[in-house]
Design a protein around this motif. Sequence first.
Motif, PDB file in Angstrom:
ATOM      1  N   UNK A 292       0.835  -1.210   0.000  1.00 32.95           N
ATOM      2  CA  UNK A 292       0.000   0.000   0.000  1.00 32.95           C
ATOM      3  C   UNK A 292       0.870   1.261   0.000  1.00 32.95           C
ATOM      4  N   UNK A 293       1.879   1.295   0.869  1.00 31.56           N
ATOM      5  CA  UNK A 293       2.755   2.479   0.908  1.00 31.56           C
ATOM      6  C   UNK A 293       3.497   2.650  -0.417  1.00 31.56           C
ATOM      7  N   UNK A 294       3.967   1.546  -0.991  1.00 29.15           N
ATOM      8  CA  UNK A 294       4.652   1.640  -2.283  1.00 29.15           C
ATOM      9  C   UNK A 294       3.713   2.191  -3.356  1.00 29.15           C
ATOM     10  N   UNK A 295       2.448   1.772  -3.291  1.00 30.68           N
ATOM     11  CA  UNK A 295       1.497   2.213  -4.306  1.00 30.68           C
ATOM     12  C   UNK A 295       1.250   3.719  -4.190  1.00 30.68           C
ATOM     13  N   UNK A 296       1.206   4.244  -2.975  1.00 27.34           N
ATOM     14  CA  UNK A 296       1.055   5.699  -2.807  1.00 27.34           C
ATOM     15  C   UNK A 296       2.219   6.408  -3.506  1.00 27.34           C
ATOM     16  N   UNK A 297       3.408   5.883  -3.318  1.00 27.24           N
ATOM     17  CA  UNK A 297       4.586   6.476  -3.962  1.00 27.24           C
ATOM     18  C   UNK A 297       4.485   6.427  -5.479  1.00 27.24           C
ATOM     19  N   UNK A 298       4.076   5.278  -5.979  1.00 27.54           N
ATOM     20  CA  UNK A 298       3.974   5.140  -7.443  1.00 27.54           C
ATOM     21  C   UNK A 298       2.915   6.082  -8.006  1.00 27.54           C
ATOM     22  N   UNK A 299       1.779   6.173  -7.315  1.00 26.49           N
ATOM     23  CA  UNK A 299       0.718   7.057  -7.807  1.00 26.49           C
ATOM     24  C   UNK A 299       1.169   8.512  -7.792  1.00 26.49           C
ATOM     25  N   UNK A 300       1.975   8.879  -6.810  1.00 22.97           N
ATOM     26  CA  UNK A 300       2.492  10.252  -6.770  1.00 22.97           C
ATOM     27  C   UNK A 300       3.342  10.524  -8.009  1.00 22.97           C
ATOM     28  N   UNK A 301       4.141   9.541  -8.419  1.00 23.75           N
ATOM     29  CA  UNK A 301       4.976   9.705  -9.622  1.00 23.75           C
ATOM     30  C   UNK A 301       4.090   9.805 -10.875  1.00 23.75           C
TER      31      UNK A 301
ATOM     32  N   UNK B  83       9.663  13.014  -5.365  1.00 27.43           N
ATOM     33  CA  UNK B  83       9.952  13.537  -4.022  1.00 27.43           C
ATOM     34  C   UNK B  83       8.871  13.117  -3.029  1.00 27.43           C
ATOM     35  N   UNK B  84       7.608  13.189  -3.465  1.00 21.45           N
ATOM     36  CA  UNK B  84       6.520  12.777  -2.567  1.00 21.45           C
ATOM     37  C   UNK B  84       6.642  11.283  -2.261  1.00 21.45           C
ATOM     38  N   UNK B  85       6.976  10.489  -3.285  1.00 18.54           N
ATOM     39  CA  UNK B  85       7.159   9.049  -3.068  1.00 18.54           C
ATOM     40  C   UNK B  85       8.226   8.811  -2.004  1.00 18.54           C
ATOM     41  N   UNK B  86       9.323   9.549  -2.104  1.00 18.66           N
ATOM     42  CA  UNK B  86      10.409   9.414  -1.139  1.00 18.66           C
ATOM     43  C   UNK B  86       9.971   9.839   0.260  1.00 18.66           C
TER      44      UNK B  86
ATOM     45  N   UNK C  34       8.357  18.749   8.648  1.00 17.39           N
ATOM     46  CA  UNK C  34       7.986  19.019   7.248  1.00 17.39           C
ATOM     47  C   UNK C  34       9.210  19.369   6.421  1.00 17.39           C
ATOM     48  N   UNK C  35      10.008  20.283   6.942  1.00 17.32           N
ATOM     49  CA  UNK C  35      11.150  20.712   6.134  1.00 17.32           C
ATOM     50  C   UNK C  35      12.168  19.568   6.007  1.00 17.32           C
ATOM     51  N   UNK C  36      12.232  18.734   7.045  1.00 17.47           N
ATOM     52  CA  UNK C  36      13.125  17.569   6.965  1.00 17.47           C
ATOM     53  C   UNK C  36      12.693  16.647   5.821  1.00 17.47           C
ATOM     54  N   UNK C  37      11.406  16.343   5.762  1.00 10.41           N
ATOM     55  CA  UNK C  37      10.914  15.438   4.717  1.00 10.41           C
ATOM     56  C   UNK C  37      11.085  16.062   3.333  1.00 10.41           C
ATOM     57  N   UNK C  38      10.831  17.373   3.242  1.00  9.78           N
ATOM     58  CA  UNK C  38      10.983  18.034   1.938  1.00  9.78           C
ATOM     59  C   UNK C  38      12.443  17.993   1.485  1.00  9.78           C
ATOM     60  N   UNK C  39      13.342  18.157   2.469  1.00  7.89           N
ATOM     61  CA  UNK C  39      14.757  18.056   2.114  1.00  7.89           C
ATOM     62  C   UNK C  39      15.078  16.654   1.605  1.00  7.89           C
ATOM     63  N   UNK C  40      14.564  15.621   2.348  1.00  9.87           N
ATOM     64  CA  UNK C  40      14.799  14.229   1.929  1.00  9.87           C
ATOM     65  C   UNK C  40      14.315  14.011   0.508  1.00  9.87           C
ATOM     66  N   UNK C  41      13.138  14.527   0.204  1.00 11.65           N
ATOM     67  CA  UNK C  41      12.552  14.349  -1.128  1.00 11.65           C
ATOM     68  C   UNK C  41      13.385  15.029  -2.198  1.00 11.65           C
TER      69      UNK C  41
END
Lengths: 385, 216
Positions: A189-198, A221-224, A261-268
């Motif tokens: 399910x989590x992988x699918x959210x990432x794929x759909x974001x792409x 980035x959202x997938x990440x 939030x900014x941490x995750x955005x940086x990761x992405x």
Amino acid sequence: MDQIEPFAEITHQAVVFPEGMALDCGRMLRQVTVAYRTYGSLNAERSNAILICHALTGDQYAADTHPLTGRAGWWANLVGPGLPIDTDRFFVICTNVLGGCMGSTGPRSPHDDKPHEPWGHDFPPVTIRDMVRAQKKLVDHFGISQLFAVIGGSMGGMQVLEWAATYPEAVFAAVPIASGAHHSAQNIAYNEVGRQAIFADPDFNNGEYWRLGVIPARGLAVARMVAHITYLSEAALTRKFGRRLRDASSLTLLDDKFEVESYLQYQGSAFVRRFDANSYLSITRAMDFFDLAFDRDGDLSRAFAGTRTRFCLVSFSSDWLFPTKATREVVNALIRGAANVSFVEIMSDKGHDAFLLDEPDFHRTLAGFIAGCADHRGLPHKETV
Amino acid sequence: MPDGSLRASRQAHAAHHMRVDLQLIADLVKPGSRVLDIGCGDGALIGHLFHTRGCDARGLELDMALVTRAVAHGLPVMQGDADTDLVYYPDQAFDYVVLTRTLQAVERPLEVLQQMLRISTRAIVSFPNFGHWYLRAQLLLGGRMPMTKSWNRMWYETPNIHPCTIQDFFDLCKAEGYVVEQWLALDDEGHRAPWRRFPQLANLFGEQGLFVLRRR
């Protein structure tokens, strides 16, 4: 996010296998390139080789500086002289997986039928077993008939299990870490959210973003970001960020940002500069598809029947992506096959990511298991090398 | 050289102290056999069996800290529970299954023994003897639950929920149809006590019972 150009194509150490390779999906790759790094030296008997398998977004740069990011290898704390995977004693090989984007054959490689275009979204679906077959080609190329050990975390652990099931005689010791014999519905399910974001990113262009010279940076980035949450525990996120704000002392509902939030955005945004979106789709599919019990009538123990490989399984108490339950399922299947199994659950609040971090109990466990196996294998001790 | 290194590690291991009762148990095991030590602690016995008797010895231990220590010493030990995890082992996977000073602490001793003799040809079982004269005297004269070196926790917090005597254990083996191939009584140091021929005396003076069982 500003428009980001595709990351540069650089030269990686690699072997080309011109004979190609048949894939589980029934299609054939006419030639296969396996990019790799090695550390330490192979002994005369070729008995001291350790293969390290990387996780979803890892690559072959396990212990040296990454050519794109300039950062230390993802397992530099574990692989090196005098470290638990001791390169003074062992010849360590790490390959980029099939379907990856750091030099091994994958969606960024030239299309078999249209050599001037990349495969892109047209790249055949690959499996974990295909990845392992490609690694086996490289191991054979080095003239190694039996690996002393195969070690990997997360998707790397899936490859370790696949190695032990597909080439039992070629694996003296196997160490699957923070892994399992299949993805749970929640993992998929989590992988699918990432794929759909792409897919939802307009720059994705049906997988042919390379035609436009762009990348689906927002989607990737959202997938990440989603995936990154699954790598951490709630306790680790709270400890690192809590409800702290970035550059503000109180909430105003205008443009304040929580640190998390900014941490995750940086990761992405860092991720999209080193990873290909089509590779991400390809590899997440391979992970979701992986199920060692599937073509064995659902009986996982049959994957390891009569195995002589020595296993060490490690899980982390706060890992909810591959919880201890998933590891224990593999342990129980192994002991049903009377395999030699060590199993440790390391107490850690750092979640799935713990396998990449400095966890002294984990490192002690790994070092001890390797030393014990070297004794059984009759490998010379370090001081006598 | 591999041979030299093995010899060196053997010597290093022989110098390491081991509980006396574990030494006695090790002497009961044929060289080169397959052994599972249930409740193996830090793995002292399985390390000893590998290094000195060439056994394929493995361990099962409940306490994760001990498991980690054992694996970090290169010993094949997994975390697991005697009450629930023996069912996963195939029939006759081992020549010996060892359970030292643990039977009194498991939830279902009968089922654990049945599983042991399913997965192994022989079972080696030791337990602290609740029939020892000093325990009897404490209960008789003091009127309270006995406290000794082996029985050292208050009744409300002891993990030893199934105490038994050497004679109780003989009765159990008879009822379950197990053959007692060998038995010994041990003193409080873990040395062999001289009550070999007289179960009643062993039951009075033996601090521990040690049995080798097989199925009929």
